[in-house]
Scaffold this active site. Structure first.
Site, PDB file in Angstrom:
ATOM      1  N   ASP A 150       0.855  -1.182   0.000  1.00  0.00           N
ATOM      2  CA  ASP A 150       0.000   0.000   0.000  1.00  0.00           C
ATOM      3  C   ASP A 150       0.895   1.237   0.000  1.00  0.00           C
ATOM      4  OD1 ASP A 150      -2.857   1.187   0.520  1.00  0.00           O
ATOM      5  OD2 ASP A 150      -1.554   2.193   1.969  1.00  0.00           O
TER       6      ASP A 150
ATOM      7  N   GLU B 104      -2.083  -1.787  -5.696  1.00  0.00           N
ATOM      8  CA  GLU B 104      -3.317  -1.159  -6.166  1.00  0.00           C
ATOM      9  C   GLU B 104      -3.116  -0.591  -7.568  1.00  0.00           C
ATOM     10  OE1 GLU B 104      -5.730   0.697  -2.474  1.00  0.00           O
ATOM     11  OE2 GLU B 104      -3.708   1.491  -2.722  1.00  0.00           O
TER      12      GLU B 104
ATOM     13  N   CYS C 266     -12.229  -4.250   7.093  1.00  0.00           N
ATOM     14  CA  CYS C 266     -11.562  -4.827   8.259  1.00  0.00           C
ATOM     15  C   CYS C 266     -10.987  -6.189   7.888  1.00  0.00           C
ATOM     16  CB  CYS C 266     -12.556  -4.980   9.408  1.00  0.00           C
ATOM     17  SG  CYS C 266     -11.825  -5.737  10.886  1.00  0.00           S
TER      18      CYS C 266
ATOM     19  N   CYS D 146     -12.061  -0.682  13.389  1.00  0.00           N
ATOM     20  CA  CYS D 146     -13.309  -1.254  12.870  1.00  0.00           C
ATOM     21  C   CYS D 146     -14.454  -0.925  13.813  1.00  0.00           C
ATOM     22  CB  CYS D 146     -13.155  -2.763  12.712  1.00  0.00           C
ATOM     23  SG  CYS D 146     -14.636  -3.574  12.066  1.00  0.00           S
TER      24      CYS D 146
ATOM     25  N   ASP E 110      -2.355   1.996   6.865  1.00  0.00           N
ATOM     26  CA  ASP E 110      -1.622   1.535   5.689  1.00  0.00           C
ATOM     27  C   ASP E 110      -1.344   0.035   5.751  1.00  0.00           C
ATOM     28  OD1 ASP E 110      -1.580   4.090   4.661  1.00  0.00           O
ATOM     29  OD2 ASP E 110       0.351   4.594   5.564  1.00  0.00           O
TER      30      ASP E 110
END
Length: 404
Positions: free
Chosen positions: A184, A268, A335, A354, A364
Protein backbone atom coordinates in the site's frame (compact mmCIF):
# COMPACT_ATOMS: atom_id res chain seq x y z
CA UNK A 1 13.41 -16.00 -22.05
CA UNK A 2 14.29 -12.90 -24.05
CA UNK A 3 15.19 -9.74 -22.16
CA UNK A 4 15.41 -6.19 -23.48
CA UNK A 5 17.49 -3.89 -21.30
CA UNK A 6 18.81 -0.36 -21.74
CA UNK A 7 22.22 0.80 -20.50
CA UNK A 8 22.65 4.54 -20.10
CA UNK A 9 26.03 6.30 -20.07
CA UNK A 10 27.21 9.90 -19.90
CA UNK A 11 28.98 10.96 -23.07
CA UNK A 12 32.23 12.95 -23.20
CA UNK A 13 32.09 14.53 -26.68
CA UNK A 14 34.45 17.15 -28.06
CA UNK A 15 33.29 20.56 -29.25
CA UNK A 16 32.66 19.53 -32.85
CA UNK A 17 30.63 16.49 -31.77
CA UNK A 18 28.54 18.61 -29.41
CA UNK A 19 27.76 21.04 -32.23
CA UNK A 20 26.69 18.20 -34.49
CA UNK A 21 24.53 16.58 -31.82
CA UNK A 22 22.68 19.84 -31.22
CA UNK A 23 22.21 20.13 -34.99
CA UNK A 24 20.85 16.58 -35.27
CA UNK A 25 18.48 17.10 -32.35
CA UNK A 26 17.30 20.37 -33.89
CA UNK A 27 16.66 18.64 -37.22
CA UNK A 28 14.54 15.97 -35.52
CA UNK A 29 12.59 18.66 -33.66
CA UNK A 30 12.02 20.56 -36.93
CA UNK A 31 10.78 17.44 -38.72
CA UNK A 32 8.47 16.55 -35.83
CA UNK A 33 6.95 20.06 -35.68
CA UNK A 34 6.61 20.37 -39.46
CA UNK A 35 4.88 17.00 -39.68
CA UNK A 36 2.55 17.93 -36.83
CA UNK A 37 1.66 21.21 -38.56
CA UNK A 38 0.94 19.28 -41.77
CA UNK A 39 -1.32 16.89 -39.88
CA UNK A 40 -3.26 19.82 -38.43
CA UNK A 41 -3.61 21.47 -41.83
CA UNK A 42 -4.82 18.23 -43.40
CA UNK A 43 -7.37 17.71 -40.63
CA UNK A 44 -8.64 21.30 -40.91
CA UNK A 45 -9.12 20.80 -44.66
CA UNK A 46 -11.18 17.66 -44.05
CA UNK A 47 -8.45 15.20 -45.04
CA UNK A 48 -7.52 11.90 -43.41
CA UNK A 49 -4.70 11.18 -41.02
CA UNK A 50 -1.32 10.86 -42.79
CA UNK A 51 0.43 7.65 -41.76
CA UNK A 52 4.18 7.16 -41.44
CA UNK A 53 4.74 5.83 -44.98
CA UNK A 54 3.06 8.83 -46.60
CA UNK A 55 4.77 11.24 -44.20
CA UNK A 56 8.18 9.75 -45.03
CA UNK A 57 7.65 10.84 -48.65
CA UNK A 58 7.16 14.41 -47.40
CA UNK A 59 10.43 14.05 -45.48
CA UNK A 60 12.23 13.20 -48.73
CA UNK A 61 10.87 16.41 -50.28
CA UNK A 62 11.89 18.49 -47.26
CA UNK A 63 15.45 17.10 -47.31
CA UNK A 64 15.77 17.98 -51.02
CA UNK A 65 14.25 21.46 -50.70
CA UNK A 66 16.39 24.56 -51.10
CA UNK A 67 14.66 26.09 -48.08
CA UNK A 68 15.95 23.41 -45.71
CA UNK A 69 19.23 22.10 -47.15
CA UNK A 70 20.64 21.60 -43.65
CA UNK A 71 18.30 18.64 -43.09
CA UNK A 72 20.67 16.57 -45.25
CA UNK A 73 23.43 17.05 -42.69
CA UNK A 74 21.52 14.95 -40.14
CA UNK A 75 21.21 11.16 -40.58
CA UNK A 76 17.99 10.27 -42.37
CA UNK A 77 17.22 7.47 -39.91
CA UNK A 78 17.01 9.87 -36.98
CA UNK A 79 14.54 12.09 -38.84
CA UNK A 80 12.45 9.05 -39.74
CA UNK A 81 12.35 8.09 -36.07
CA UNK A 82 10.94 11.55 -35.29
CA UNK A 83 8.06 10.80 -37.69
CA UNK A 84 7.49 7.45 -35.98
CA UNK A 85 7.40 9.20 -32.61
CA UNK A 86 4.71 11.54 -33.94
CA UNK A 87 2.68 8.64 -35.33
CA UNK A 88 2.90 6.88 -31.97
CA UNK A 89 1.77 10.07 -30.22
CA UNK A 90 -1.30 10.25 -32.48
CA UNK A 91 -2.10 6.57 -31.88
CA UNK A 92 -1.95 7.16 -28.12
CA UNK A 93 -4.26 10.14 -28.57
CA UNK A 94 -6.76 8.19 -30.70
CA UNK A 95 -6.82 5.41 -28.11
CA UNK A 96 -7.32 7.98 -25.32
CA UNK A 97 -4.03 7.17 -23.61
CA UNK A 98 -2.55 10.67 -23.99
CA UNK A 99 -3.39 14.26 -24.89
CA UNK A 100 -3.18 15.69 -28.39
CA UNK A 101 0.45 15.96 -29.58
CA UNK A 102 2.09 19.32 -28.98
CA UNK A 103 4.91 21.14 -30.75
CA UNK A 104 8.40 20.59 -29.35
CA UNK A 105 10.45 23.48 -28.00
CA UNK A 106 14.19 23.91 -28.12
CA UNK A 107 15.87 22.62 -24.99
CA UNK A 108 12.91 20.45 -23.98
CA UNK A 109 13.74 16.80 -24.52
CA UNK A 110 16.38 17.27 -27.22
CA UNK A 111 17.26 13.79 -28.47
CA UNK A 112 17.64 11.62 -31.56
CA UNK A 113 17.64 7.86 -32.09
CA UNK A 114 19.62 5.42 -34.27
CA UNK A 115 17.32 2.42 -34.94
CA UNK A 116 19.68 0.25 -36.99
CA UNK A 117 22.00 -1.95 -34.94
CA UNK A 118 24.33 -2.36 -37.93
CA UNK A 119 25.23 1.34 -37.74
CA UNK A 120 26.24 1.17 -34.07
CA UNK A 121 29.56 -0.11 -32.74
CA UNK A 122 30.23 -0.37 -29.01
CA UNK A 123 33.79 -0.74 -27.70
CA UNK A 124 33.08 -1.38 -24.01
CA UNK A 125 36.73 -2.18 -23.20
CA UNK A 126 37.86 1.31 -24.21
CA UNK A 127 34.60 3.07 -23.23
CA UNK A 128 33.54 4.40 -26.61
CA UNK A 129 30.68 4.09 -29.10
CA UNK A 130 30.56 4.78 -32.84
CA UNK A 131 27.42 6.15 -34.56
CA UNK A 132 26.87 7.59 -38.07
CA UNK A 133 28.09 11.14 -38.78
CA UNK A 134 29.52 11.50 -35.26
CA UNK A 135 32.25 8.89 -35.27
CA UNK A 136 33.65 7.49 -32.06
CA UNK A 137 32.24 9.05 -28.88
CA UNK A 138 33.81 8.47 -25.48
CA UNK A 139 31.52 7.70 -22.54
CA UNK A 140 31.89 7.10 -18.82
CA UNK A 141 32.31 3.34 -18.73
CA UNK A 142 30.42 2.50 -15.52
CA UNK A 143 29.34 -1.02 -16.60
CA UNK A 144 29.41 -3.40 -19.54
CA UNK A 145 26.28 -3.50 -21.74
CA UNK A 146 25.13 -7.11 -21.88
CA UNK A 147 23.64 -8.67 -25.00
CA UNK A 148 23.25 -7.73 -28.64
CA UNK A 149 22.92 -4.01 -29.40
CA UNK A 150 19.55 -3.12 -30.93
CA UNK A 151 19.49 0.67 -31.04
CA UNK A 152 20.97 3.79 -29.43
CA UNK A 153 19.37 7.04 -28.27
CA UNK A 154 21.40 10.20 -27.64
CA UNK A 155 19.80 12.86 -25.44
CA UNK A 156 20.65 16.17 -23.78
CA UNK A 157 19.80 16.71 -20.11
CA UNK A 158 20.87 19.58 -17.88
CA UNK A 159 23.75 20.47 -20.18
CA UNK A 160 25.10 16.92 -20.41
CA UNK A 161 24.81 14.43 -23.25
CA UNK A 162 23.86 10.81 -22.60
CA UNK A 163 23.59 7.67 -24.72
CA UNK A 164 21.11 4.89 -23.97
CA UNK A 165 22.00 1.57 -25.60
CA UNK A 166 19.16 -0.95 -25.90
CA UNK A 167 20.31 -4.58 -25.89
CA UNK A 168 18.65 -7.97 -26.29
CA UNK A 169 19.82 -11.22 -24.75
CA UNK A 170 18.50 -14.63 -23.76
CA UNK A 171 18.41 -15.45 -20.05
CA UNK A 172 17.23 -18.49 -18.15
CA UNK A 173 13.74 -18.41 -16.67
CA UNK A 174 14.36 -17.40 -13.05
CA UNK A 175 12.64 -19.14 -10.14
CA UNK A 176 10.79 -16.83 -7.76
CA UNK A 177 12.01 -16.74 -4.18
CA UNK A 178 10.18 -15.75 -1.01
CA UNK A 179 6.55 -15.33 0.02
CA UNK A 180 3.66 -13.21 -1.20
CA UNK A 181 3.30 -9.55 -0.27
CA UNK A 182 0.76 -6.78 -0.64
CA UNK A 183 1.90 -3.15 -0.89
CA UNK A 184 0.00 0.00 0.00
CA UNK A 185 1.56 3.30 -1.08
CA UNK A 186 1.07 6.55 0.78
CA UNK A 187 2.50 9.93 1.75
CA UNK A 188 3.70 9.45 5.36
CA UNK A 189 4.92 5.97 4.46
CA UNK A 190 6.07 5.54 0.90
CA UNK A 191 5.23 1.82 0.82
CA UNK A 192 3.76 -0.33 3.59
CA UNK A 193 4.11 -4.09 3.18
CA UNK A 194 1.60 -6.65 4.42
CA UNK A 195 4.25 -8.20 6.69
CA UNK A 196 4.26 -4.99 8.75
CA UNK A 197 7.46 -3.41 7.41
CA UNK A 198 7.45 -0.17 5.50
CA UNK A 199 9.71 2.02 3.37
CA UNK A 200 10.16 5.62 4.44
CA UNK A 201 9.59 8.27 1.75
CA UNK A 202 12.53 9.97 0.09
CA UNK A 203 10.72 13.27 -0.70
CA UNK A 204 13.48 14.34 -3.06
CA UNK A 205 11.76 17.51 -4.25
CA UNK A 206 10.82 18.58 -0.72
CA UNK A 207 14.46 18.34 0.39
CA UNK A 208 15.64 20.65 -2.41
CA UNK A 209 12.56 22.87 -2.64
CA UNK A 210 13.96 25.87 -0.78
CA UNK A 211 17.29 25.75 -2.60
CA UNK A 212 15.51 25.45 -5.93
CA UNK A 213 13.27 28.43 -5.16
CA UNK A 214 16.34 30.46 -4.20
CA UNK A 215 18.04 29.98 -7.57
CA UNK A 216 14.77 30.39 -9.44
CA UNK A 217 14.39 33.83 -7.85
CA UNK A 218 17.94 34.68 -8.89
CA UNK A 219 17.16 33.63 -12.44
CA UNK A 220 13.98 35.73 -12.54
CA UNK A 221 16.01 38.87 -11.73
CA UNK A 222 18.30 38.41 -14.71
CA UNK A 223 17.67 39.88 -18.16
CA UNK A 224 16.06 37.10 -20.16
CA UNK A 225 18.39 35.34 -22.65
CA UNK A 226 21.43 37.25 -21.37
CA UNK A 227 24.62 35.35 -20.50
CA UNK A 228 23.95 35.67 -16.76
CA UNK A 229 20.38 34.43 -17.29
CA UNK A 230 21.71 31.39 -19.17
CA UNK A 231 24.14 30.62 -16.34
CA UNK A 232 21.36 30.91 -13.76
CA UNK A 233 19.10 28.69 -15.87
CA UNK A 234 21.82 26.05 -16.12
CA UNK A 235 22.12 26.08 -12.33
CA UNK A 236 18.36 25.56 -11.95
CA UNK A 237 18.48 22.71 -14.46
CA UNK A 238 21.25 21.01 -12.51
CA UNK A 239 19.16 21.15 -9.33
CA UNK A 240 16.18 19.66 -11.16
CA UNK A 241 18.43 16.90 -12.53
CA UNK A 242 19.79 16.17 -9.05
CA UNK A 243 16.24 15.87 -7.69
CA UNK A 244 15.23 13.52 -10.50
CA UNK A 245 18.39 11.41 -10.17
CA UNK A 246 17.88 10.90 -6.44
CA UNK A 247 14.25 9.93 -6.97
CA UNK A 248 15.14 7.56 -9.83
CA UNK A 249 17.84 5.87 -7.76
CA UNK A 250 15.36 5.37 -4.91
CA UNK A 251 12.68 4.04 -7.27
CA UNK A 252 15.13 1.51 -8.72
CA UNK A 253 16.46 0.15 -5.41
CA UNK A 254 13.17 -0.22 -3.52
CA UNK A 255 11.39 -2.36 -6.18
CA UNK A 256 14.56 -4.39 -6.71
CA UNK A 257 14.66 -5.38 -3.04
CA UNK A 258 10.94 -6.20 -2.94
CA UNK A 259 10.89 -8.24 -6.15
CA UNK A 260 14.02 -10.18 -5.18
CA UNK A 261 12.57 -11.31 -1.84
CA UNK A 262 8.95 -12.03 -2.80
CA UNK A 263 7.42 -14.51 -5.26
CA UNK A 264 4.14 -12.61 -5.68
CA UNK A 265 3.59 -8.86 -5.42
CA UNK A 266 0.15 -7.26 -5.30
CA UNK A 267 -0.39 -3.51 -5.59
CA UNK A 268 -3.32 -1.16 -6.17
CA UNK A 269 -4.13 -0.13 -9.72
CA UNK A 270 -4.03 3.60 -8.92
CA UNK A 271 -4.80 6.33 -11.45
CA UNK A 272 -2.14 8.79 -10.31
CA UNK A 273 -3.06 11.37 -12.98
CA UNK A 274 -6.62 11.51 -11.68
CA UNK A 275 -5.52 11.61 -8.04
CA UNK A 276 -3.20 14.57 -8.68
CA UNK A 277 -5.62 16.73 -10.67
CA UNK A 278 -6.02 20.36 -9.65
CA UNK A 279 -9.00 21.33 -7.48
CA UNK A 280 -9.05 24.99 -8.58
CA UNK A 281 -12.16 24.51 -10.72
CA UNK A 282 -13.47 27.28 -12.94
CA UNK A 283 -14.58 30.89 -12.50
CA UNK A 284 -18.22 29.86 -12.41
CA UNK A 285 -17.61 26.83 -10.20
CA UNK A 286 -14.49 27.44 -8.08
CA UNK A 287 -13.03 24.51 -6.18
CA UNK A 288 -12.73 24.07 -2.43
CA UNK A 289 -9.61 23.54 -0.32
CA UNK A 290 -7.50 24.40 -3.34
CA UNK A 291 -4.32 25.09 -1.37
CA UNK A 292 -4.56 21.86 0.62
CA UNK A 293 -5.21 19.83 -2.54
CA UNK A 294 -2.28 21.55 -4.24
CA UNK A 295 0.02 20.48 -1.42
CA UNK A 296 -1.32 16.93 -1.60
CA UNK A 297 -0.78 16.83 -5.37
CA UNK A 298 2.81 17.99 -4.92
CA UNK A 299 3.45 15.28 -2.33
CA UNK A 300 1.90 12.56 -4.53
CA UNK A 301 3.98 13.53 -7.56
CA UNK A 302 7.11 13.78 -5.42
CA UNK A 303 6.67 10.13 -4.34
CA UNK A 304 6.66 8.78 -7.90
CA UNK A 305 3.97 6.11 -7.42
CA UNK A 306 3.52 5.53 -11.15
CA UNK A 307 7.22 4.92 -11.75
CA UNK A 308 7.39 2.75 -8.63
CA UNK A 309 4.67 0.48 -10.01
CA UNK A 310 6.32 0.31 -13.45
CA UNK A 311 9.68 -0.60 -11.94
CA UNK A 312 8.08 -3.14 -9.61
CA UNK A 313 6.18 -4.81 -12.45
CA UNK A 314 9.09 -5.51 -14.76
CA UNK A 315 11.56 -6.30 -11.96
CA UNK A 316 9.13 -8.87 -10.53
CA UNK A 317 8.84 -10.43 -13.97
CA UNK A 318 12.63 -10.48 -14.36
CA UNK A 319 12.92 -12.36 -11.05
CA UNK A 320 10.28 -14.92 -12.10
CA UNK A 321 7.56 -13.69 -9.76
CA UNK A 322 3.91 -12.77 -10.23
CA UNK A 323 2.78 -9.15 -10.36
CA UNK A 324 -0.90 -8.46 -9.68
CA UNK A 325 -2.65 -5.09 -9.97
CA UNK A 326 -6.02 -4.94 -8.17
CA UNK A 327 -8.82 -2.40 -7.98
CA UNK A 328 -8.25 0.05 -5.09
CA UNK A 329 -11.92 0.17 -4.06
CA UNK A 330 -12.41 -0.19 -0.28
CA UNK A 331 -8.93 -1.59 0.36
CA UNK A 332 -8.43 0.86 3.23
CA UNK A 333 -12.02 0.60 4.57
CA UNK A 334 -12.31 -3.17 4.94
CA UNK A 335 -11.56 -4.83 8.26
CA UNK A 336 -9.12 -7.72 7.74
CA UNK A 337 -10.58 -9.57 10.78
CA UNK A 338 -14.37 -9.47 10.26
CA UNK A 339 -14.62 -8.14 6.69
CA UNK A 340 -16.83 -5.17 7.64
CA UNK A 341 -16.69 -2.34 5.09
CA UNK A 342 -17.35 1.22 6.24
CA UNK A 343 -15.91 4.67 5.73
CA UNK A 344 -16.06 5.10 9.52
CA UNK A 345 -13.42 2.42 9.93
CA UNK A 346 -10.79 4.92 8.86
CA UNK A 347 -11.56 8.31 10.33
CA UNK A 348 -7.91 9.40 10.20
CA UNK A 349 -5.19 8.78 7.66
CA UNK A 350 -2.96 6.94 10.11
CA UNK A 351 -5.29 4.85 12.28
CA UNK A 352 -7.79 2.11 11.42
CA UNK A 353 -10.50 1.07 13.89
CA UNK A 354 -13.31 -1.25 12.87
CA UNK A 355 -16.71 -0.05 14.09
CA UNK A 356 -18.02 -3.62 14.04
CA UNK A 357 -15.39 -5.71 15.88
CA UNK A 358 -13.12 -2.99 17.28
CA UNK A 359 -9.94 -4.16 15.53
CA UNK A 360 -7.25 -1.44 15.61
CA UNK A 361 -4.12 -1.20 13.47
CA UNK A 362 -2.13 1.11 11.26
CA UNK A 363 -4.32 2.12 8.30
CA UNK A 364 -1.62 1.54 5.69
CA UNK A 365 -0.85 -1.91 7.11
CA UNK A 366 -4.54 -2.83 6.94
CA UNK A 367 -4.65 -1.67 3.33
CA UNK A 368 -1.61 -3.80 2.46
CA UNK A 369 -3.21 -6.90 4.05
CA UNK A 370 -6.42 -6.37 2.05
CA UNK A 371 -4.41 -5.84 -1.14
CA UNK A 372 -2.59 -9.13 -0.58
CA UNK A 373 -5.89 -10.95 -0.03
CA UNK A 374 -7.32 -9.43 -3.21
CA UNK A 375 -4.17 -10.46 -5.09
CA UNK A 376 -4.57 -14.05 -3.92
CA UNK A 377 -8.19 -13.99 -5.08
CA UNK A 378 -7.17 -12.74 -8.52
CA UNK A 379 -4.61 -15.51 -8.95
CA UNK A 380 -6.98 -18.18 -7.64
CA UNK A 381 -9.76 -17.13 -10.03
CA UNK A 382 -7.46 -16.77 -13.04
CA UNK A 383 -8.00 -13.02 -13.30
CA UNK A 384 -5.76 -10.32 -14.73
CA UNK A 385 -2.24 -11.02 -13.49
CA UNK A 386 0.92 -9.61 -15.03
CA UNK A 387 3.89 -11.92 -14.67
CA UNK A 388 6.61 -13.76 -16.50
CA UNK A 389 4.44 -16.88 -16.56
CA UNK A 390 1.33 -17.78 -18.57
CA UNK A 391 -2.00 -17.42 -16.73
CA UNK A 392 -4.92 -19.83 -17.09
CA UNK A 393 -8.57 -19.71 -16.13
CA UNK A 394 -7.90 -22.37 -13.49
CA UNK A 395 -5.04 -22.06 -11.00
CA UNK A 396 -1.93 -24.01 -11.87
CA UNK A 397 -0.05 -26.21 -9.41
CA UNK A 398 2.61 -23.53 -8.90
CA UNK A 399 -0.07 -20.91 -8.24
CA UNK A 400 -1.85 -23.20 -5.77
CA UNK A 401 1.38 -23.73 -3.85
CA UNK A 402 2.06 -20.01 -3.92
CA UNK A 403 -1.36 -19.15 -2.47
CA UNK A 404 -1.06 -21.85 0.16
Amino acid sequence: MERLQAFKFELMPNGEQQRKMRQFAGACRFVYNKALALQKETHAAGGKFINYVAMAKHLTVWRGSNDTPWLKDAPVHTSQQALKDLERAFVNFFQKRADFPRFKRKGMGDSFRYPDAKQIKVDSENGRICVPKLGWLRYRNSRVPLGEVRRATISLRAGKWFVSVLTKRDVEQPIAQGSSVGIDVGIARFATLSDGTFIAPLASFKKHEQRLAKYQRRMSRKVKFSNNWKKAKAHVQRIHARIADARQDFLHKAPHTISKNHAMVAVEDLKVSNMSKSASGTVDAPGRNVRQKSGLNKAILDQGWGEFRRQLEYKTTWNGGYFVAIAPRNTSRTCPCCGHISADNRKTQAQFKCVACGHEANADHVGAINILAAGHAVLACGGMARSGHPTKQEPTEATTQLIA
